[in-house]
Design a protein around this motif. Structure first.
Motif, PDB file in Angstrom:
ATOM      1  N   ARG A   4       0.626  -1.125   0.126  1.00 12.21           N
ATOM      2  CA  ARG A   4      -0.055  -0.097   0.016  1.00 12.21           C
ATOM      3  C   ARG A   4       0.859   1.100   0.185  1.00 12.21           C
ATOM      4  N   ARG A  13      -8.203   8.621  -6.579  1.00 17.46           N
ATOM      5  CA  ARG A  13      -9.576   8.539  -6.533  1.00 17.46           C
ATOM      6  C   ARG A  13     -10.109   7.431  -7.702  1.00 17.46           C
ATOM      7  N   ALA A  27     -14.884  -1.157  -2.567  1.00 18.79           N
ATOM      8  CA  ALA A  27     -14.196  -0.195  -2.007  1.00 18.79           C
ATOM      9  C   ALA A  27     -13.000  -0.635  -0.927  1.00 18.79           C
ATOM     10  N   PRO A  28     -13.512  -1.498   0.036  1.00 20.84           N
ATOM     11  CA  PRO A  28     -12.679  -1.964   1.028  1.00 20.84           C
ATOM     12  C   PRO A  28     -11.175  -2.371   0.609  1.00 20.84           C
ATOM     13  N   GLU A  31      -8.732   0.038  -1.267  1.00 16.29           N
ATOM     14  CA  GLU A  31      -8.187   1.185  -0.101  1.00 16.29           C
ATOM     15  C   GLU A  31      -7.067   0.109   0.637  1.00 16.29           C
ATOM     16  N   SER A  32      -7.409  -0.760   1.164  1.00 15.52           N
ATOM     17  CA  SER A  32      -6.583  -1.648   1.886  1.00 15.52           C
ATOM     18  C   SER A  32      -5.226  -1.955   1.298  1.00 15.52           C
ATOM     19  N   GLY A  35      -4.421   2.000  -1.140  1.00 17.58           N
ATOM     20  CA  GLY A  35      -4.426   3.275  -0.834  1.00 17.58           C
ATOM     21  C   GLY A  35      -5.594   3.955  -1.571  1.00 17.58           C
ATOM     22  N   LEU A  36      -6.244   3.484  -2.569  1.00 18.51           N
ATOM     23  CA  LEU A  36      -7.306   4.029  -3.398  1.00 18.51           C
ATOM     24  C   LEU A  36      -8.691   4.197  -3.059  1.00 18.51           C
ATOM     25  N   GLU A  37      -8.952   5.482  -3.114  1.00 24.46           N
ATOM     26  CA  GLU A  37     -10.449   5.882  -2.827  1.00 24.46           C
ATOM     27  C   GLU A  37     -11.263   5.699  -3.821  1.00 24.46           C
TER      28      GLU A  37
END
Length: 281
Positions: A4, A13, A27-28, A31-32, A35-37
Motif C-alpha cells: 500500500r 480516486r 472499495a475496502p 483502499e487496504s 490506498g485508492l479511494e
C-alpha cells in the motif's frame, strides 16, 4: 514496507459505476491494498443489460463490466474506473447454478485495463410459475425470501414487471396485478441484482480482493500494475496411462499493457484419470 505504501494509487480516486450498492463490496480491498479511494458514480448501468431481461445484454459479462466502468469515468471525468458484472446460470456439463463475477479496473494514465473473477455455486437463484393467488411457502423458502428479493411478471409478457420484492403482502399484490392483466400464469423469480441478492455479494467481494492484490504486482519489463494470469497451459499427464488430460499444467503470467508472457506455477501432480480421454473416453 507494505504494498500500500508503494502503491502509485495511494491517495488517488477511482469511480465505481453502480446502481446496486456495490461500494462496500469493492472499495475496502482497493483502499487496504492500494490506498485508492473509491467513489460511486450513479450512471444508468441497467441500459447495458438487466437480469430480468427487459434490456438484453448483447456482450459478455467481462465486456459489459468494461463498458460500465468507462461510462462511469466519462460521467465523472475520472482517470480510474471500476465496475462489476455477473454471469449467472447453468450449463449442460454442470447442472448447479453458478455465479461468475467479474470486477474490472481501467487506468487511463498508464493505459491499461485488467479484470479478476470469482466463481460460486452458493447463489440463490430460483424461478417458478403460479396460476392462482396462493403463495407456496416451500418455493419462497427455496428462493431465500424475504432476505432475497423477487421479481414478478406475467408469463406471456415481460410487462408489467415488479422488482425488489421482500414483503409477502407486496408479493401477493404483484401476483394479483399480473393476473388482472389477463395472464393465466405468473412468473416469480429471484431478483439477481446485487442489492437484492445477498448470496451474490461475497463473490463480488472476493473478485475485488483478487483484483486489488493483482494491482500490487508489476510487470517485470514495463512496471505496469496488474501482472498476473492471462492464460493457462493444459495437458497434465494422466496418473494411470500418462496420456495428456485436459487439466491445467501451468499458468501463463502476463502484463496488461506490454507483450511479456512467462509460464509459471507448473504442476508436477499427475492428472485425474476420470478427466483422461484415453482412460475415460
Amino acid at each position: 514496507m507494505s504494498s500500500r505504501a508503494h502503491s502509485r494509487y495511494l491517495g488517488r480516486r477511482a469511480c465505481l459505476a453502480t446502481l446496486h450498492d456495490k461500494l462496500d463490496l469493492i472499495a475496502p480491498a482497493m483502499e487496504s491494498h492500494l490506498g485508492l479511494e473509491v467513489f460511486v458514480e450513479g450512471v444508468d448501468t441497467d441500459r447495458f443489460g438487466t437480469f430480468s431481461g427487459e434490456v438484453p445484454r448483447p456482450r459478455s459479462a467481462y465486456e459489459t463490466a468494461l463498458i460500465k466502468a468507462r461510462a462511469g469515468m466519462v460521467a465523472s471525468d475520472a482517470r480510474f474506473g471500476l465496475a462489476s458484472e455477473g454471469s449467472i446460470g447453468t450449463n449442460s456439463f454442470f447442472p448447479l447454478v453458478s455465479d461468475v463475477e467479474f470486477v474490472v479496473f481501467i487506468d487511463d494514465e498508464e493505459g491499461f485495463e485488467v479484470a479478476e473473477q470469482a466463481t460460486s455455486f452458493d447463489i440463490v437463484a430460483h424461478r417458478w410459475v403460479v396460476d392462482d393467488l396462493r403463495t407456496d411457502g416451500d418455493q419462497l423458502h427455496r428462493a431465500g425470501f424475504p432476505s432475497h428479493g423477487l421479481i414478478v411478471h406475467p408469463e406471456d409478457s415481460s410487462l408489467p414487471v415488479f422488482k425488489g420484492i421482500h414483503d409477502l403482502d407486496e408479493l401477493e399484490s404483484a401476483v394479483r396485478t399480473c393476473r388482472s392483466s389477463g395472464s393465466a400464469q405468473v412468473v416469480i423469480e429471484s431478483d439477481l441484482r446485487a442489492n437484492h441478492c445477498p448470496s451474490r455479494r461475497p463473490t463480488i467481494r472476493r473478485a475485488a480482493e483478487r483484483l486489488a492484490e493483482r494491482l500490487t504486482k508489476h510487470c517485470p519489463s514495463c512496471e505496469c500494475p496488474g501482472w498476473g494470469p492471462v492464460d493457462e497451459v493444459r495437458g497434465r499427464k494422466c496418473a494411470e496411462c500418462r496420456w495428456p488430460t485436459n487439466e491445467r499444467l501451468a499458468l501463463v503470467m502476463g502484463c496488461c499493457r506490454c507483450d511479456l508472457r512467462r509460464t509459471d506455477q507448473v504442476t508436477t501432480e499427475p492428472g485425474d484419470p476420470s478427466r483422461c480421454p484415453r482412460c475415460n473416453p
